[in-house]
Enzyme design. Structure first.
Site, short mmCIF file in Angstrom:
data_model
loop_
_atom_site.label_atom_id
_atom_site.label_comp_id
_atom_site.label_asym_id
_atom_site.label_seq_id
_atom_site.Cartn_x
_atom_site.Cartn_y
_atom_site.Cartn_z
N GLN A 1 1.77 87.96 51.04
CA GLN A 1 1.24 87.59 49.74
C GLN A 1 1.68 88.61 48.70
O GLN A 1 1.71 89.80 48.99
CB GLN A 1 -0.29 87.60 49.84
CG GLN A 1 -0.98 86.68 48.89
CD GLN A 1 -2.44 86.51 49.26
OE1 GLN A 1 -3.19 87.48 49.25
NE2 GLN A 1 -2.85 85.30 49.56
N THR B 1 -19.75 96.65 52.77
CA THR B 1 -19.46 95.39 53.47
C THR B 1 -18.26 95.58 54.40
O THR B 1 -17.31 96.28 54.07
CB THR B 1 -19.19 94.25 52.47
OG1 THR B 1 -18.21 94.68 51.52
CG2 THR B 1 -20.46 93.88 51.72
N ASP C 1 -17.97 88.34 46.70
CA ASP C 1 -18.69 87.94 45.48
C ASP C 1 -19.94 87.13 45.83
O ASP C 1 -20.99 87.30 45.21
CB ASP C 1 -17.76 87.12 44.57
CG ASP C 1 -16.59 87.95 44.04
OD1 ASP C 1 -16.76 89.18 43.88
OD2 ASP C 1 -15.51 87.38 43.81
#
Lengths: 298, 298
Positions: free
Chosen positions: B106, B206, B238
């Site tokens: 990517q 996280t 999010d």
């Protein structure tokens, strides 16, 4: 024949980005600025011919953002006949995403979209057609049904098979190419340039800012380019083709067609973008007189 | 305080392309398909909170294509208060252009646009604010004026100076980060994690599909993630933050805030896109009960 020039090929929204660096795999770089500009070779040529005062229709596939992008209203305002567009509401319009870094390196991603789908479309019969960069199968179908064919495979040459290229060339009257493309065309059909010339009425080879050369069986004209303050060469080739073809359909001699084309191109390069500095006929007349001492109104 | 959560940061149009190959300098590759999806961390969180039934306002810069892109109408439909947007009619909206090849490599180009211009803007005083990925100077100005501050520098951490980061941290109550970012934050302020914890009421770290950890001075909760069929992890963080904050402002205990966040994230990853599978509160209640045996309505 009513002097209408039909132009076949891409109508594209060009997304032009200036970026800090060209991003490789798993890299991320900021965009410094970007703009969306009206492009696609066929649309560039059609808009130019119409702005010059010629009659012109565009044979092109467009997607569901053709209207909302403003491109449709803009082309209508130039006078191009859009009644023969293939409108595909389930497709996004053809687009180029071009990223240029500070060292002028450039990379491009091209979304064929509606242009790719022309492959399966049955084209109309056209009197006088210019095949710009476009889907090769569609171009070959158009060429076989058309009265007079001008052909410019351009950067899409890599997508042609030798067979498709030969089919189109057998039906072509005028061919346009740059110095790299003309060599590749000869290689693909496995013929020397002289044989290619024999297959066609006219071959026009463009040499960027140096000029262009027009070949027939027995004539060979050199048309020097007009020296101007070139800001952006993009679209110069399309401008040349537009001017040449409009001259040709009005029966100007070939060398004058080349000078008209070259004059039109000289306007295009003076501003960034392919359709941002389209001249009207009167502009071309004046510059042609000044640089080539050619009176187009005679 | 009326329980309104203000979210500061990017509202971005994500352009997600599947391409044959990532194009290096002077290369050109076709786009296989692409879609434009609603994104930007702040807008993702705001839309999620509003869909869950929370009161939420978005503090974000938007450009002249915010309306025409459909994003404005969409956000309005979720119930987000858009009356505090900075509307910049001479700018194109913040955008990410993400190219993914067949091997899942990517590359990304990011157009900051209106987000960059927030730097020179004087923010309002806010009661309860979450600083998402955003322009660092603006974030620091907001933090210094706000009542309660939640902070998540995210991938924009690289754009912070140590001084700006410290200024914000001194004014922060809750901080969110992933395992890589938390280490980098400690490095940038030259403090061990324990000292960072002392500066803040709560730190939430996280760990992708594994889960999350919630730290206060004396407690350390581990919240395992909910195992679901994850199609696309984008936006999971999010979603977690949206759920956590909505729980927090409603005075749920911290470990329950984490479970609400984790439950919300589990919905987001089930569909491609950041805002394509937003749950309502009732969905969250049911899944929270099923996986964590937690009754949110008690």
């Amino acid at each position: 024949m009513d002097n209408t020039i039909s132009i076949v090929g891409h109508t594209a929204l060009d997304h032009l980005f200036n970026v800090e660096k060209i991003a490789g795999p798993n890299e991320s770089f900021p965009i410094l600025d970007y703009e969306i500009s009206y492009g696609g070779g066929a649309a560039n040529i059609a808009a130019t011919i119409a702005t010059l005062g010629g009659k012109c229709q565009l044979i092109s596939g467009v997607g569901n953002d053709f209207k909302s992008s403003g491109y449709e209203d803009y082309l209508t305002s130039t006078g191009v006949d859009l009644s023969h567009l293939y409108r595909m509401e389930d497709e996004k319009s053809t687009k180029a995403f071009v990223f240029t870094d500070k060292n002028h390196n450039q990379c491009t991603y091209f979304h064929w979209g509606p242009s790719a789908r022309l492959k399966k479309t049955d084209p109309p019969s056209l009197d006088f057609v210019h095949l710009a960069t476009s889907e090769p199968v569609f171009n070959s179908k158009v060429a076989q049904k058309a009265g007079f064919v001008s052909f410019d495979p351009g950067q899409d040459l890599v997508t042609y098979t030798s067979e498709l290229l030969e089919t189109i060339l057998y039906n072509t009257n005028i061919m346009f190419a740059n110095k790299h493309e003309i060599k590749r065309v000869c290689d693909m059909i496995n013929q020397p340039f002289d044989k290619l010339k024999d297959m066609l009425d006219v071959v026009v080879v463009t040499y960027d800012e140096e000029g262009s050369r027009i070949y027939t069986d027995d004539i060979d004209y050199w048309i020097p380019a007009i020296p101007v303050n070139a800001v952006d060469p993009t679209g110069a080739g399309d401008g040349y083709r537009a001017g040449f073809l409009l001259g040709y359909i009005q029966r100007y001699p070939l060398n004058e067609c080349g000078k008209i084309g070259s004059t039109v191109a000289s306007f295009i390069v003076e501003k960034a973008g392919c359709q941002t500095n389209l001249p009207v006929w009167n502009d071309v007349e004046k510059r042609c007189k000044y640089y080539y001492d050619l009176n187009l109104s005679d």
